[in-house]
Design a protein around this motif. Sequence first.
Motif, PDB file in Angstrom:
ATOM      1  N   LYS A  96     -19.411  -5.646   6.482  1.00  0.00           N
ATOM      2  CA  LYS A  96     -20.647  -6.390   6.244  1.00  0.00           C
ATOM      3  C   LYS A  96     -20.614  -7.732   6.950  1.00  0.00           C
ATOM      4  CE  LYS A  96     -21.936  -4.423   1.757  1.00  0.00           C
ATOM      5  NZ  LYS A  96     -22.126  -4.699   0.305  1.00  0.00           N
ATOM      6  N   LEU A  97     -19.483  -8.420   6.873  1.00  0.00           N
ATOM      7  CA  LEU A  97     -19.357  -9.727   7.508  1.00  0.00           C
ATOM      8  C   LEU A  97     -19.441  -9.631   9.022  1.00  0.00           C
ATOM      9  CD1 LEU A  97     -16.491 -11.305   5.357  1.00  0.00           C
ATOM     10  CD2 LEU A  97     -18.915 -11.927   5.342  1.00  0.00           C
ATOM     11  N   ASN A  98     -19.099  -8.464   9.564  1.00  0.00           N
ATOM     12  CA  ASN A  98     -19.127  -8.268  11.018  1.00  0.00           C
ATOM     13  C   ASN A  98     -20.377  -7.533  11.488  1.00  0.00           C
ATOM     14  OD1 ASN A  98     -16.267  -9.015  12.393  1.00  0.00           O
ATOM     15  ND2 ASN A  98     -15.945  -8.343  10.285  1.00  0.00           N
ATOM     16  N   GLY A  99     -21.343  -7.355  10.583  1.00  0.00           N
ATOM     17  CA  GLY A  99     -22.593  -6.723  10.967  1.00  0.00           C
ATOM     18  C   GLY A  99     -22.480  -5.247  11.265  1.00  0.00           C
ATOM     19  N   CYS A 100     -21.484  -4.573  10.674  1.00  0.00           N
ATOM     20  CA  CYS A 100     -21.277  -3.136  10.890  1.00  0.00           C
ATOM     21  C   CYS A 100     -21.570  -2.364   9.607  1.00  0.00           C
ATOM     22  CB  CYS A 100     -19.834  -2.855  11.314  1.00  0.00           C
ATOM     23  SG  CYS A 100     -19.336  -3.634  12.845  1.00  0.00           S
ATOM     24  N   THR A 101     -21.847  -1.084   9.771  1.00  0.00           N
ATOM     25  CA  THR A 101     -22.057  -0.201   8.630  1.00  0.00           C
ATOM     26  C   THR A 101     -20.765   0.564   8.357  1.00  0.00           C
ATOM     27  OG1 THR A 101     -24.399   0.068   9.158  1.00  0.00           O
ATOM     28  CG2 THR A 101     -23.400   1.713   7.707  1.00  0.00           C
ATOM     29  N   SER A 102     -20.238   0.414   7.158  1.00  0.00           N
ATOM     30  CA  SER A 102     -18.993   1.097   6.799  1.00  0.00           C
ATOM     31  C   SER A 102     -19.291   2.482   6.244  1.00  0.00           C
ATOM     32  CB  SER A 102     -18.213   0.283   5.763  1.00  0.00           C
ATOM     33  OG  SER A 102     -18.955   0.181   4.556  1.00  0.00           O
ATOM     34  N   SER A 103     -18.355   3.385   6.412  1.00  0.00           N
ATOM     35  CA  SER A 103     -18.460   4.716   5.822  1.00  0.00           C
ATOM     36  C   SER A 103     -17.054   5.214   5.542  1.00  0.00           C
ATOM     37  CB  SER A 103     -19.203   5.690   6.748  1.00  0.00           C
ATOM     38  OG  SER A 103     -18.534   5.821   7.986  1.00  0.00           O
ATOM     39  N   SER A 104     -16.938   6.196   4.660  1.00  0.00           N
ATOM     40  CA  SER A 104     -15.624   6.752   4.335  1.00  0.00           C
ATOM     41  C   SER A 104     -15.740   8.256   4.149  1.00  0.00           C
ATOM     42  CB  SER A 104     -15.056   6.104   3.066  1.00  0.00           C
ATOM     43  OG  SER A 104     -15.901   6.349   1.957  1.00  0.00           O
ATOM     44  N   HIS A 105     -14.667   8.953   4.495  1.00  0.00           N
ATOM     45  CA  HIS A 105     -14.629  10.406   4.349  1.00  0.00           C
ATOM     46  C   HIS A 105     -13.306  10.796   3.707  1.00  0.00           C
ATOM     47  CE1 HIS A 105     -14.910  14.643   5.015  1.00  0.00           C
ATOM     48  NE2 HIS A 105     -13.906  14.662   5.878  1.00  0.00           N
ATOM     49  N   VAL A 106     -13.376  11.476   2.566  1.00  0.00           N
ATOM     50  CA  VAL A 106     -12.176  11.890   1.835  1.00  0.00           C
ATOM     51  C   VAL A 106     -11.553  13.100   2.521  1.00  0.00           C
ATOM     52  CG1 VAL A 106     -11.264  12.726  -0.346  1.00  0.00           C
ATOM     53  CG2 VAL A 106     -13.066  10.981  -0.339  1.00  0.00           C
ATOM     54  N   ILE A 107     -10.276  12.975   2.878  1.00  0.00           N
ATOM     55  CA  ILE A 107      -9.531  14.069   3.509  1.00  0.00           C
ATOM     56  C   ILE A 107      -8.891  14.959   2.454  1.00  0.00           C
ATOM     57  CG2 ILE A 107      -7.636  14.667   5.061  1.00  0.00           C
ATOM     58  CD1 ILE A 107     -10.027  13.398   6.450  1.00  0.00           C
ATOM     59  N   SER A 108      -8.281  14.332   1.444  1.00  0.00           N
ATOM     60  CA  SER A 108      -7.638  15.113   0.386  1.00  0.00           C
ATOM     61  C   SER A 108      -7.556  14.301  -0.900  1.00  0.00           C
ATOM     62  CB  SER A 108      -6.233  15.556   0.810  1.00  0.00           C
ATOM     63  OG  SER A 108      -5.358  14.445   0.883  1.00  0.00           O
ATOM     64  N   PHE A 109      -7.458  15.027  -2.019  1.00  0.00           N
ATOM     65  CA  PHE A 109      -7.326  14.404  -3.337  1.00  0.00           C
ATOM     66  C   PHE A 109      -6.425  15.310  -4.175  1.00  0.00           C
ATOM     67  CE2 PHE A 109      -9.040  14.095  -7.783  1.00  0.00           C
ATOM     68  CZ  PHE A 109      -8.546  12.835  -8.045  1.00  0.00           C
ATOM     69  N   ARG A 110      -5.288  14.781  -4.610  1.00  0.00           N
ATOM     70  CA  ARG A 110      -4.374  15.593  -5.403  1.00  0.00           C
ATOM     71  C   ARG A 110      -3.645  14.726  -6.429  1.00  0.00           C
ATOM     72  NH1 ARG A 110      -2.604  15.498  -0.037  1.00  0.00           N
ATOM     73  NH2 ARG A 110      -0.637  14.380   0.350  1.00  0.00           N
ATOM     74  N   ILE A 111      -3.037  15.419  -7.390  1.00  0.00           N
ATOM     75  CA  ILE A 111      -2.267  14.750  -8.436  1.00  0.00           C
ATOM     76  C   ILE A 111      -0.787  15.005  -8.175  1.00  0.00           C
ATOM     77  CG2 ILE A 111      -1.805  14.623 -10.906  1.00  0.00           C
ATOM     78  CD1 ILE A 111      -4.660  15.515 -11.393  1.00  0.00           C
ATOM     79  N   GLU A 112       0.004  13.934  -8.179  1.00  0.00           N
ATOM     80  CA  GLU A 112       1.427  14.035  -7.849  1.00  0.00           C
ATOM     81  C   GLU A 112       2.274  13.371  -8.916  1.00  0.00           C
ATOM     82  OE1 GLU A 112       0.798  13.655  -2.983  1.00  0.00           O
ATOM     83  OE2 GLU A 112       1.750  12.031  -4.117  1.00  0.00           O
ATOM     84  N   LYS A 113       3.550  13.738  -8.938  1.00  0.00           N
ATOM     85  CA  LYS A 113       4.513  13.046  -9.803  1.00  0.00           C
ATOM     86  C   LYS A 113       4.691  11.617  -9.292  1.00  0.00           C
ATOM     87  CE  LYS A 113       6.430  15.473 -13.192  1.00  0.00           C
ATOM     88  NZ  LYS A 113       7.775  16.026 -13.005  1.00  0.00           N
ATOM     89  N   ASN A 114       4.783  10.694 -10.216  1.00  0.00           N
ATOM     90  CA  ASN A 114       4.965   9.288  -9.872  1.00  0.00           C
ATOM     91  C   ASN A 114       6.446   9.018  -9.623  1.00  0.00           C
ATOM     92  OD1 ASN A 114       4.213   6.533  -9.601  1.00  0.00           O
ATOM     93  ND2 ASN A 114       4.978   6.139 -11.655  1.00  0.00           N
ATOM     94  N   LYS A 115       6.783   8.542  -8.435  1.00  0.00           N
ATOM     95  CA  LYS A 115       8.190   8.269  -8.148  1.00  0.00           C
ATOM     96  C   LYS A 115       8.306   7.247  -7.030  1.00  0.00           C
ATOM     97  CE  LYS A 115       8.463  12.346  -5.127  1.00  0.00           C
ATOM     98  NZ  LYS A 115       9.168  13.625  -4.868  1.00  0.00           N
ATOM     99  N   GLY A 116       9.504   6.722  -6.869  1.00  0.00           N
ATOM    100  CA  GLY A 116       9.786   5.784  -5.791  1.00  0.00           C
ATOM    101  C   GLY A 116       9.009   4.491  -5.897  1.00  0.00           C
ATOM    102  N   GLU A 117       8.502   4.023  -4.760  1.00  0.00           N
ATOM    103  CA  GLU A 117       7.806   2.741  -4.695  1.00  0.00           C
ATOM    104  C   GLU A 117       6.575   2.722  -5.586  1.00  0.00           C
ATOM    105  OE1 GLU A 117       6.214  -0.398  -1.301  1.00  0.00           O
ATOM    106  OE2 GLU A 117       6.215   1.759  -0.883  1.00  0.00           O
ATOM    107  N   LYS A 118       5.883   3.850  -5.681  1.00  0.00           N
ATOM    108  CA  LYS A 118       4.683   3.926  -6.524  1.00  0.00           C
ATOM    109  C   LYS A 118       5.044   3.603  -7.967  1.00  0.00           C
ATOM    110  CE  LYS A 118       3.765   8.204  -5.380  1.00  0.00           C
ATOM    111  NZ  LYS A 118       4.796   8.470  -4.359  1.00  0.00           N
ATOM    112  N   ALA A 119       6.134   4.198  -8.457  1.00  0.00           N
ATOM    113  CA  ALA A 119       6.553   3.968  -9.837  1.00  0.00           C
ATOM    114  C   ALA A 119       6.935   2.510 -10.064  1.00  0.00           C
ATOM    115  CB  ALA A 119       7.725   4.882 -10.180  1.00  0.00           C
TER     116      ALA A 119
END
Length: 241
Positions: A96-119
């Motif tokens: 918005k600050l740069n006068g552009c239109t943003s958009s997003s496209h979801v590639i994947s969505f899944r549920i995983e075990k929480n481990k490592g850095e995420k945990a």
Amino acid sequence: MKLDKESTVSLYIQLMHVIKEQIHNGTYLEGEQIPTEGELSKMYNISRITIRRAIEELCQQGYLKKIQGKGTFVEAPKIYRKLEQDNNISFTEACKLNGCTSSSHVISFRIEKNKGEKAQFLQIGEESFVYHIQRILSADGLPVIFEDIYMEADRFPDFPIDHLENGSLTRLLEERYQICRQNKGRSIIEVGIVPEYIAHYLQVDEKEPVMLLKNYMYDGDGRPLYLSSEVIVGTRYQISV
């Protein structure tokens, strides 16, 4: 296309809009030379001074680039995003600050075990589960960022992933879960090579240098909210700190 000389909008601004539209619709491709000042003056029947001002503005915005002795060429505009300790703005806000239109496209969505850095960051046990979202963020239809997001699953029941298709994660969290993201956050920036499986999503060559941005975001109460990793096309994006 003619410019409206009776309009209250300055001629150089009208010309800027015309050239931007021609870049966006593919009339002028990235790396291609645009007509000279003299040619543009004849095409639109306006002065070279007006032409020059429009071109200089477009160069400053990153749409065009002058090469001494050769002419003016199309350059893919970069999105400028400022990262500060007290103001880590989102991609949508940066567009918005740069006068552009943003958009997003979801590639994947899944549920995983929480481990490592995420945990460690989310401060939940390794027997818990997290949402893992992968999506592409684009500016004016041009892919800029491949993003991985990790969020605590139990905290966001019935997560409506379809709302992230051309939607804002920050807005979704606020409207559905009444959770506001702090602008304060911690970010780490590195330089790397684009992974092979991501290159085609970003429409770049394999082994192209990219920026790797990791964001540790918190909610309004200072509680860990989500962890995101971004692979950013450096030629289309600029970060200042």
